[in-house]
Design an enzyme around this catalytic site. Structure first.
Site, PDB file in Angstrom:
ATOM      1  N   CYS A   8       0.837  -1.211   0.000  1.00 30.23           N
ATOM      2  CA  CYS A   8       0.000   0.000   0.000  1.00 30.23           C
ATOM      3  C   CYS A   8       0.869   1.256   0.000  1.00 30.23           C
ATOM      4  O   CYS A   8       1.679   1.473   0.913  1.00 30.23           O
ATOM      5  CB  CYS A   8      -0.919  -0.037   1.223  1.00 30.23           C
ATOM      6  SG  CYS A   8      -1.633   1.546   1.686  1.00 30.23           S
TER       7      CYS A   8
ATOM      8  N   CYS B 232       0.435   3.489   2.991  1.00 33.98           N
ATOM      9  CA  CYS B 232       1.046   2.871   4.175  1.00 33.98           C
ATOM     10  C   CYS B 232       2.555   3.118   4.181  1.00 33.98           C
ATOM     11  O   CYS B 232       3.156   3.365   5.233  1.00 33.98           O
ATOM     12  CB  CYS B 232       0.773   1.371   4.197  1.00 33.98           C
ATOM     13  SG  CYS B 232      -0.984   0.935   4.186  1.00 33.98           S
TER      14      CYS B 232
END
Length: 505
Positions: A158, A161
Site C-alpha cells: 500500500c 502505508c
C-alpha cells in the site's frame, strides 16, 4: 578533608535528588491526577514507622519514577477528612491508581512496597517501538486489558502505508513509556483485519477502556502523538479552567460535564464506568473551577450537565444515571465529521435525512432541527454537513452546487440510492416546505431514486487509479525506465538523421 569535601557534596546532591522524588501534595492534586500511575503515601509527622520507612520509600520512588509514574505524599494531620475518606487507619499507608482508575491498597503482609509498585505501574511501549501483532488472542488481550494501544492496520504494497511508515516509527518512539503502539499486516492477517472492519489502508485504531476509536487526522507524527496522549487516561477528562470549554464544547454535538467542588467526587467513579460506552460519541468532562458553575447556571454542586441542541439538561438524581445519559445521548441533528462520515453517509442501516447548509445559514439549521424533532421514526437519522467546506464532495456525490444551497437529500445506503426531489421533481425545501420531507420519508416509492453505484467504466477507471496509487513505486520505476528508453531512441534517431548518407545510385 580536601578529598572528602567533593565526596560530601556528591552525597548531598544524591540525597537532594532522592528527596525530590516524592512531593508532599494536597487532595486536589491527587484527585485531578492525569494519565499514568500515581502512588500515594499517607503519613503522619510523628509516626515512627513512617520515619523508619522513609529511606526505603524514597529509594523505590527514585528507581521507578518516570514521566508516567509519579510518587507523592499527603500529611493526614493536615487532611484528616480526606484520609478518612480513603479509609486510611494505620500509617504509613500506600495507595496506587492507574489512569485515574480505582485505588489499590498495599497489604504489607502480602507484598513489599517494591512488589506493589511493580504490579501497579504501567508497562507501556518500553522500547519505543511498534510491536507486530499477528493473532486474534493478542488483540483480545489488548481489549481486555483496557490499556491504551495505538494500532496500525496496513499492507506492505500500500503506497499510503509506505508514506506513513516513517511517521509511525517517530510517533512510536515519542510515545515510549506512555502509549503502546502496534501494527497488523493485513496481507498476512486478512481475517484479523476483517474482524476489525478494516475497509481501507492504512487504518489507525486507538484501543482503550475496552473499546476503540478510529483516527482520521493528519498522518504525521505530531498529530498521531497528540491524538494518542489526548485519549490516554480516564475517559472522564479533567478541565482545570472554565475558559477551555469555549473550544471543547464545539467539537461534539453532545457533551457531558460534571461540575463539582474541589474535594467532592460523588459521581466520578460511576461516570468513569459509563464513559467508555460513549467514547466515540460523547466526551465526558469534569471540572472544579467555580466559574463553570456560573457558566452552566448551577445553583448547587456537584451537578451533571448534558449539553446538546443548544440546550442543557441537568441530572436530578431521581433516574438511574446510566439510563438518564442514554436518554439524552443522541442529538436532534448529528454533525458529520471525518470520523463519522463513512458510518453515516455510506453504512447507516436506515434512512439519513442529510441537510446541506452554509454554516452561517442559521435559519436553515433551526428549521432542520425543528423538522427532526417532529419525526417519530427511530430508524431515521438527521445529519448535517458543511456544504461550503465540502463543496467538491457535495457536487460530485449529489450534483448539488453552492448555488443550490440550502439543500436536503434523503440517503438510502442499504439500497445504494438517494433522493433530492419530491414526487413533483422539485428540490426539497426545509424552510418553505418542511412537511413534504417528512411525507416523502413514508412514500419513497413515489420519488425518483438516484443510484450511488458508479457506471462500470468509471468504476474500472477508479479501481485502476487506486491500483496505481497502491503500487506507485513500481509504476514510477516503470515510467522512469520508459522515459529513459525514449531518450535513447530519440538520441539514436537524432544521430541517424544527423549523419550524412550516401545518395543512392
Amino acid at each position: 578533608m580536601v578529598f572528602l569535601f567533593p565526596v560530601a557534596l556528591g552525597l548531598l546532591a544524591v540525597s537532594n535528588a532522592v528527596q525530590a522524588a516524592i512531593q508532599q501534595v494536597d487532595p486536589k492534586t491527587i484527585e485531578t491526577r492525569g494519565s499514568g500511575a500515581l502512588f500515594v503515601e499517607f503519613f503522619q509527622p510523628n509516626c515512627a514507622s513512617c520515619e523508619e520507612l522513609t529511606t526505603q520509600v524514597e529509594q523505590v520512588a527514585s528507581k521507578y519514577r518516570k514521566e508516567n509514574t509519579a510518587f507523592v505524599r499527603i500529611n493526614c494531620d493536615d487532611y484528616k477528612g480526606y484520609c478518612r475518606d480513603k479509609q486510611v487507619e494505620t500509617f504509613p499507608a500506600f495507595l496506587a491508581s492507574l489512569d485515574r482508575g480505582p485505588w489499590k491498597r498495599l497489604d504489607p503482609n502480602q507484598q513489599t512496597l517494591e512488589e506493589f509498585v511493580q504490579q501497579n505501574r504501567p508497562y507501556r511501549n518500553t522500547e519505543g517501538e511498534s510491536k507486530s501483532i499477528t493473532t486474534r488472542e493478542e488483540i483480545e488481550a489488548i481489549i481486555e486489558s483496557k490499556e491504551p494501544w495505538f494500532i496500525k492496520f496496513y499492507a506492505p504494497w500500500c503506497g499510503h502505508c509506505q508514506t506513513l511508515a516513517g511517521e509511525w516509527v517517530m510517533a512510536a518512539n515519542r510515545l515510549k513509556d506512555k502509549v503502546n503502539v502496534g501494527e497488523v499486516n493485513c496481507e498476512s492477517n486478512k481475517d484479523l483485519c476483517n474482524e476489525h472492519k478494516v475497509t481501507g489502508l492504512p487504518t489507525l485504531k486507538y484501543f482503550i477502556h475496552g473499546t476503540s476509536i478510529q483516527f482520521h487526522g493528519e498522518r504525521k507524527a505530531d498529530a498521531l502523538v497528540e491524538f494518542a496522549l489526548e485519549h490516554t487516561g480516564s475517559a472522564v477528562r479533567g478541565v482545570r479552567r472554565n475558559q477551555l470549554f469555549d473550544d471543547l464544547l464545539k467539537k461534539s454535538d453532545v457533551n457531558l460535564v460534571y461540575v463539582t467542588e474541589k474535594q467532592t467526587k460523588e459521581h466520578l467513579e460511576q461516570l468513569e464506568r459509563i464513559a467508555p460506552l460513549y467514547l466515540q460519541s460523547i466526551p465526558f468532562y469534569t471540572t472544579s473551577d467555580p466559574s463553570s458553575a456560573q457558566r452552566f447556571g448551577l445553583s448547587s454542586l456537584p451537578a451533571i450537565v448534558i449539553l446538546k441542541d443548544n440546550q442543557q439538561f441537568v441530572y436530578d438524581g431521581h433516574q438511574d444515571l446510566s439510563a438518564w445519559i442514554k436518554n439524552h445521548s443522541k442529538p436532534l441533528v448529528t454533525t458529520i465529521y471525518p470520523h463519522n462520515s463513512r458510518e453515516i453517509l455510506r453504512e447507516y442501516p436506515g434512512l439519513v435525512v442529510l441537510g446541506l447548509f452554509n454554516p452561517t445559514d442559521t435559519s436553515s439549521h433551526e428549521a432542520f432541527r425543528d423538522l427532526s424533532s417532529q419525526c417519530q421514526r427511530d430508524d431515521i437519522l438527521f445529519a448535517q454537513l458543511d456544504a461550503w467546506e465540502y463543496a467538491p464532495f457535495v457536487s460530485r456525490s449529489y450534483g448539488i452546487n453552492l448555488v443550490h444551497l440550502p439543500a436536503v437529500v434523503i440517503l438510502d445506503s442499504s439500497h445504494q440510492q438517494y433522493f433530492k426531489t419530491n414526487k413533483d421533481e422539485e428540490r426539497f425545501d426545509v424552510q418553505a416546505r418542511p412537511q413534504e420531507i417528512l411525507d416523502s420519508l413514508d412514500h419513497l416509492d413515489t420519488l425518483t431514486p438516484i443510484s450511488t453505484v458508479p457506471p462500470k467504466l468509471i468504476s474500472y477507471a477508479a479501481n485502476a487509479v487506486n491500483y496505481i496509487m497502491d503500487y506507485w513505486v513500481l509504476f514510477s520505476s516503470g515510467a522512469v525506465a520508459l522515459l529513459a528508453l525514449l531518450v535513447i531512441l530519440l538520441a539514436v534517431t537524432g544521430n541517424e538523421q544527423g549523419t550524412p548518407k550516401k545518395k543512392k545510385e
